[in-house]
Write an enzyme that holds these catalytic residues in place. Structure first.
Site, mmCIF file in Angstrom:
data_model
loop_
_atom_site.group_PDB
_atom_site.id
_atom_site.type_symbol
_atom_site.label_atom_id
_atom_site.label_comp_id
_atom_site.label_asym_id
_atom_site.label_seq_id
_atom_site.Cartn_x
_atom_site.Cartn_y
_atom_site.Cartn_z
ATOM 1 N N CYS A 117 0.839 -1.202 0.000
ATOM 2 C CA CYS A 117 0.000 0.000 0.000
ATOM 3 C C CYS A 117 0.874 1.253 0.000
ATOM 4 O O CYS A 117 0.660 2.190 -0.781
ATOM 5 C CB CYS A 117 -0.926 -0.028 1.220
ATOM 6 S SG CYS A 117 -2.171 1.270 1.220
ATOM 7 N N CYS A 118 1.920 1.283 0.854
ATOM 8 C CA CYS A 118 2.831 2.436 0.885
ATOM 9 C C CYS A 118 3.584 2.567 -0.433
ATOM 10 O O CYS A 118 3.859 3.672 -0.887
ATOM 11 C CB CYS A 118 3.840 2.291 2.027
ATOM 12 S SG CYS A 118 3.234 2.846 3.629
ATOM 13 N N CYS A 203 -3.523 4.167 9.321
ATOM 14 C CA CYS A 203 -2.299 3.608 9.896
ATOM 15 C C CYS A 203 -1.692 4.489 10.983
ATOM 16 O O CYS A 203 -0.498 4.397 11.265
ATOM 17 C CB CYS A 203 -1.260 3.400 8.793
ATOM 18 S SG CYS A 203 -1.829 2.292 7.503
ATOM 19 N N CYS A 226 7.796 4.156 5.797
ATOM 20 C CA CYS A 226 6.996 3.895 4.597
ATOM 21 C C CYS A 226 7.880 3.592 3.396
ATOM 22 O O CYS A 226 7.382 3.251 2.332
ATOM 23 C CB CYS A 226 6.087 5.076 4.298
ATOM 24 S SG CYS A 226 6.889 6.655 4.406
#
Ligand code: SF4
Length: 246
Positions: A117-118, A203, A226
């Site tokens: 996702c990051c 998050c 990240c």
């Protein structure tokens, strides 16, 4: 001030360790002109840097990676920054809208694979943005995470292939907050609600008394970064010379 011809970043790197943050910013603006920009997610450190930069150069460039999952308080802070400093924040987005990401990777990817996702929402957009720059300026501090502990004020960023400038790399959190209060710098209202580090809504949580300042990031995962500030040192001298204009 100029970097030596065929300047090796290592030389200026040593000198710069004794420079003030303002001098580092001046060097970066003079050396790279319009091809250097501040990258910020508008944490307390980022706000210090933005305020300092505004006192060195009025028309500095500032960009942010907007994951489209940020807190309303963060978007509100962006508006206040643009108004106070008279600049326009360059917003960089993922190639995937939140809807497309859900369609492609399933719902709530951050609960299953936050690294992916990051990568989709932060690292790829950053890589794309940095391709148009010769240098980027960040507000990382060495004591934030182990991955940042060996960062220099000025260094070659082998991961993204450009110069990385970290003017307040040796500052403490106390210094950051002293600067904010002394200079009346705007900051994210969530900092008053036990959010020392602020990222995406999915998050980030408030920290409990005694917890590490980054304990509220990716709770439940061993993840602390990240991927934007992981240091890779090796890089060809040709790539360096190209970005340094030698
Ligand atoms: S911080 Fe969370 S929601 Fe934001 S990009 Fe990374 S995994 Fe996705």
């Amino acid at each position: 001030m100029s970097i030596q011809p065929l300047g090796q970043i290592e030389e200026v790197q040593k000198e710069a360790e004794a420079w003030s943050p303002q001098r580092v910013l001046t060097w970066a603006f003079e050396k790279f002109g319009g091809s250097v920009a501040i990258s910020s997610a508008f944490g307390a450190e980022g706000m210090v840097l933005i305020d300092m930069a505004s006192r060195v150069r009025k028309d500095f460039r500032l960009f942010t990676i907007d994951t489209e999952y940020l807190f309303p308080e963060t978007y509100n802070l962006m508006d206040r920054i643009e108004e106070k400093y008279g600049i326009s924040i360059e917003k960089v987005y993922s190639l995937l809208s939140p809807e497309t990401q859900e369609f492609t990777h399933g719902a709530e990817l951050w609960t299953r694979d936050p690294d992916l996702c990051c990568r989709l929402r932060k690292v790829e957009p950053l890589r794309r943005k940095l391709q148009e720059l010769s240098a980027w300026i960040t507000s990382i501090r060495r004591d934030q995470t182990s991955a940042r502990s060996s960062a220099h004020r000025i260094e070659w960023d082998a991961k993204f292939g450009l110069v990385k400038v970290n003017p307040i790399v040796d500052w403490t959190s106390k210094q950051v907050w002293r600067y904010i209060h002394e200079h009346d710098v705007p900051y994210n209202e969530l900092h008053n609600q036990d959010f020392p580090s602020i990222g995406c809504t999915h998050c980030t949580r408030a920290v409990k008394p005694g917890e590490d300042s980054r304990a509220g990031r990716w709770p439940g995962f061993a993840k602390t970064e990240c991927g934007l500030h992981i240091i890779e040192r090796a890089q060809t001298s040709d790539a360096k010379a190209a970005k340094l204009g030698n």
